[in-house]
Motif scaffolding. Sequence first.
Motif, PDB file in Angstrom:
ATOM      1  N   LEU A   1       0.825  -1.211   0.000  1.00  0.00           N
ATOM      2  CA  LEU A   1       0.000   0.000   0.000  1.00  0.00           C
ATOM      3  C   LEU A   1       0.862   1.264   0.000  1.00  0.00           C
ATOM      4  O   LEU A   1       0.587   2.214  -0.743  1.00  0.00           O
TER       5      LEU A   1
ATOM      6  N   ARG B   1       1.045   4.118  -2.942  1.00  0.00           N
ATOM      7  CA  ARG B   1       0.792   5.549  -2.708  1.00  0.00           C
ATOM      8  C   ARG B   1       1.980   6.396  -3.158  1.00  0.00           C
ATOM      9  O   ARG B   1       1.806   7.436  -3.783  1.00  0.00           O
TER      10      ARG B   1
ATOM     11  N   ALA C   1       2.021   6.595  -6.890  1.00  0.00           N
ATOM     12  CA  ALA C   1       0.925   7.432  -7.384  1.00  0.00           C
ATOM     13  C   ALA C   1       1.210   8.916  -7.214  1.00  0.00           C
ATOM     14  O   ALA C   1       0.840   9.719  -8.076  1.00  0.00           O
ATOM     15  N   ASP C   2       1.861   9.295  -6.120  1.00  0.00           N
ATOM     16  CA  ASP C   2       2.112  10.733  -5.916  1.00  0.00           C
ATOM     17  C   ASP C   2       3.505  11.169  -6.363  1.00  0.00           C
ATOM     18  O   ASP C   2       3.923  12.293  -6.113  1.00  0.00           O
TER      19      ASP C   2
END
Length: 72
Positions: free
Chosen positions: A27, A31, A34-35
Amino acid sequence: MDNETFNPVLRKFLKQVGVTSQRDIELAVGRALADGRLDGVTSLPVRVVLTVDGIDLTHEVAGDLSLEQSPR
């Protein structure tokens, strides 16, 4: 100490550590990808420190997590 009782308890604990750690790492990496925090990063240093209170045990395992696909 009864090994027949202790070993399954220990294995269950270590399995829980492994499963929950894998989920949390997946996870967090997702994240970060993704950022944009992991843009271009090919591996991440990783370290796990296990402590057992009452017997003064500290065990550390370190390594690298590759983010690249392995060749097929």
